[in-house]
Scaffold this active site. Structure first.
Site, PDB file in Angstrom:
ATOM      1  N   ASN A  47      -6.132   2.364 -12.523  1.00 52.00           N
ATOM      2  CA  ASN A  47      -5.150   1.371 -12.082  1.00 52.00           C
ATOM      3  C   ASN A  47      -3.762   1.956 -12.263  1.00 52.00           C
ATOM      4  O   ASN A  47      -3.545   2.798 -13.129  1.00 52.00           O
ATOM      5  CB  ASN A  47      -5.271   0.096 -12.912  1.00 52.00           C
ATOM      6  CG  ASN A  47      -4.292  -0.980 -12.477  1.00 52.00           C
ATOM      7  OD1 ASN A  47      -4.104  -1.211 -11.276  1.00 52.00           O
ATOM      8  ND2 ASN A  47      -3.651  -1.642 -13.424  1.00 52.00           N
ATOM      9  N   GLU A  76       5.702   6.147  -9.378  1.00 53.47           N
ATOM     10  CA  GLU A  76       4.291   5.755  -9.251  1.00 53.47           C
ATOM     11  C   GLU A  76       3.549   6.683  -8.293  1.00 53.47           C
ATOM     12  O   GLU A  76       2.422   7.103  -8.551  1.00 53.47           O
ATOM     13  CB  GLU A  76       4.178   4.312  -8.742  1.00 53.47           C
ATOM     14  CG  GLU A  76       4.635   3.263  -9.723  1.00 53.47           C
ATOM     15  CD  GLU A  76       4.377   1.857  -9.208  1.00 53.47           C
ATOM     16  OE1 GLU A  76       3.327   1.613  -8.606  1.00 53.47           O
ATOM     17  OE2 GLU A  76       5.248   0.982  -9.414  1.00 53.47           O
ATOM     18  N   GLY A 125       0.781  -1.236   0.000  1.00 50.94           N
ATOM     19  CA  GLY A 125       0.000   0.000   0.000  1.00 50.94           C
ATOM     20  C   GLY A 125       0.811   1.285   0.000  1.00 50.94           C
ATOM     21  O   GLY A 125       0.353   2.305   0.520  1.00 50.94           O
ATOM     22  N   ARG A 182      -6.341  -8.723  -8.153  1.00 50.54           N
ATOM     23  CA  ARG A 182      -7.489  -9.507  -8.638  1.00 50.54           C
ATOM     24  C   ARG A 182      -8.009  -8.860  -9.908  1.00 50.54           C
ATOM     25  O   ARG A 182      -8.139  -7.633  -9.982  1.00 50.54           O
ATOM     26  CB  ARG A 182      -8.655  -9.463  -7.631  1.00 50.54           C
ATOM     27  CG  ARG A 182      -8.406 -10.138  -6.337  1.00 50.54           C
ATOM     28  CD  ARG A 182      -8.669 -11.610  -6.372  1.00 50.54           C
ATOM     29  NE  ARG A 182     -10.014 -11.985  -6.815  1.00 50.54           N
ATOM     30  CZ  ARG A 182     -10.343 -13.223  -7.162  1.00 50.54           C
ATOM     31  NH1 ARG A 182      -9.442 -14.167  -7.152  1.00 50.54           N
ATOM     32  NH2 ARG A 182     -11.580 -13.512  -7.541  1.00 50.54           N
ATOM     33  N   HIS A 192       0.218   0.671 -12.949  1.00 48.72           N
ATOM     34  CA  HIS A 192       0.992  -0.503 -13.371  1.00 48.72           C
ATOM     35  C   HIS A 192       2.453  -0.083 -13.510  1.00 48.72           C
ATOM     36  O   HIS A 192       2.738   0.985 -14.062  1.00 48.72           O
ATOM     37  CB  HIS A 192       0.444  -1.033 -14.700  1.00 48.72           C
ATOM     38  CG  HIS A 192       1.122  -2.286 -15.150  1.00 48.72           C
ATOM     39  ND1 HIS A 192       0.850  -3.513 -14.592  1.00 48.72           N
ATOM     40  CD2 HIS A 192       2.093  -2.499 -16.070  1.00 48.72           C
ATOM     41  CE1 HIS A 192       1.611  -4.426 -15.165  1.00 48.72           C
ATOM     42  NE2 HIS A 192       2.374  -3.836 -16.067  1.00 48.72           N
ATOM     43  N   ASP A 194      -4.622  -4.906 -17.441  1.00 43.75           N
ATOM     44  CA  ASP A 194      -3.629  -3.864 -17.721  1.00 43.75           C
ATOM     45  C   ASP A 194      -3.875  -3.170 -19.063  1.00 43.75           C
ATOM     46  O   ASP A 194      -2.925  -2.848 -19.804  1.00 43.75           O
ATOM     47  CB  ASP A 194      -2.199  -4.436 -17.663  1.00 43.75           C
ATOM     48  CG  ASP A 194      -1.868  -4.964 -16.276  1.00 43.75           C
ATOM     49  OD1 ASP A 194      -2.362  -4.392 -15.290  1.00 43.75           O
ATOM     50  OD2 ASP A 194      -1.120  -5.948 -16.171  1.00 43.75           O
TER      51      ASP A 194
HETATM   52  C1  GRF Z   1       3.019  -1.259  -7.560  1.00 41.94           C
HETATM   53  O1  GRF Z   1       4.238  -1.452  -8.221  1.00 41.94           O
HETATM   54  C2  GRF Z   1       1.889  -1.160  -8.533  1.00 41.94           C
HETATM   55  O2  GRF Z   1       2.250  -0.554  -9.733  1.00 41.94           O
HETATM   56  C3  GRF Z   1       1.544  -2.595  -8.784  1.00 41.94           C
HETATM   57  O3  GRF Z   1       1.685  -3.215  -7.531  1.00 41.94           O
HETATM   58  C4  GRF Z   1       2.618  -2.477  -6.736  1.00 41.94           C
HETATM   59  C5  GRF Z   1       1.905  -2.117  -5.482  1.00 41.94           C
HETATM   60  O4  GRF Z   1       2.758  -1.454  -4.582  1.00 41.94           O
HETATM   61  N1  GRF Z   1       0.238  -2.724  -9.386  1.00 41.94           N
HETATM   62  P1  GRF Z   1       2.150  -0.787  -3.273  1.00 41.94           P
HETATM   63  O5  GRF Z   1       1.295  -1.859  -2.608  1.00 41.94           O
HETATM   64  O6  GRF Z   1       1.351   0.396  -3.682  1.00 41.94           O
HETATM   65  O7  GRF Z   1       3.348  -0.434  -2.456  1.00 41.94           O
END
Ligand code: GRF
Length: 215
Positions: free
Chosen positions: A109, A176, A14, A93, A111, A147
């Protein structure tokens, strides 16, 4: 002005959830997190939510007889918390086409690659093994196929010759967090317009209705 009420779905650490929680602490940020839902009871992100006073729920997908029943339960919980938009943040999921349709252009989302390259899991391992020189992350509107969906924002990072998957993951993750904060801000400001499955970020908000499901 009222803030966009966001529901965040997680399965693990998270850190992206935390980035959104942090952004939402700024008074001028136009969104707030209404609820966090995890399909894993040991997801650390649940602690992050509870530490910030955000309602956090576990819905264990193994307790539902079908994907539809699980997705319906998630949907009901989101509705109960009067959620306007949903962010998938490390949620492992696949969601049913019905769920995706209910949240059409309100479901985001993140990714950890430059989509459409390197979909799926073990992304950084795939990237390092491929020999590409750049990677990055993508925030996109969700469509039923994994995705896929209109790209809202991407950020690029270098892939260095000696990088391990872990090195690259850390470099991408930092990006991210910025990208998700920015994407949710734009959504909350009603600045994202989707035409022909391409996203334009408008200079100013309008109520053109461009984000309504055209079907
Ligand atoms: C991230 O790299 C996200 O892009 C991917 O899963 C990871 C989750 O990381 N879908 P976090 O749980 O937000 O630290």
């Amino acid at each position: 002005m009222s803030k966009l009420r966001v529901g965040v779905l997680i399965s693990g650490n998270g850190s992206n959830l935390q980035a959104l929680i942090d952004a939402c602490t700024h008074p001028d940020y136009p969104a707030e997190i209404a609820v966090v839902i995890s399909n894993k009871e040991n997801a650390y992100g649940l602690n992050r939510a509870r530490n910030s006073g955000i309602p956090a729920h576990v819905l264990d997908h193994r307790e539902y007889v079908s994907r539809k029943e699980f997705d319906d339960a998630v949907h009901q919980l989101l509705e109960h918390h009067l959620v306007d938009a949903v962010c998938l943040a490390g949620f492992m999921r696949l969601l049913s086409p019905e769920f995706v349709g209910r949240w059409y252009n309100k479901l985001l989302n993140i990714h950890p690659s430059l989509l459409p390259a390197f979909k799926g899991v073990h992304v950084h391992e795939q990237v390092v093994a491929s020999g590409v020189k750049f990677s990055g992350c993508t925030v996109h509107f969700v469509r039923p196929e994994m995705d896929s969906g209109p790209v809202i924002i991407q950020s690029v990072v270098p892939v260095w010759p000696k990088d391990t998957a872990e090195d690259l993951a850390a470099r991408v993750l930092e990006q991210e967090h910025h990208c998700y904060q920015q994407a949710v801000r734009w959504l909350a400001e009603d600045r994202l317009m989707v035409v022909d499955e391409k996203v334009t970020v408008k200079d100013t908000a309008s109520s053109s209705g461009a984000l309504t499901n055209p079907v």
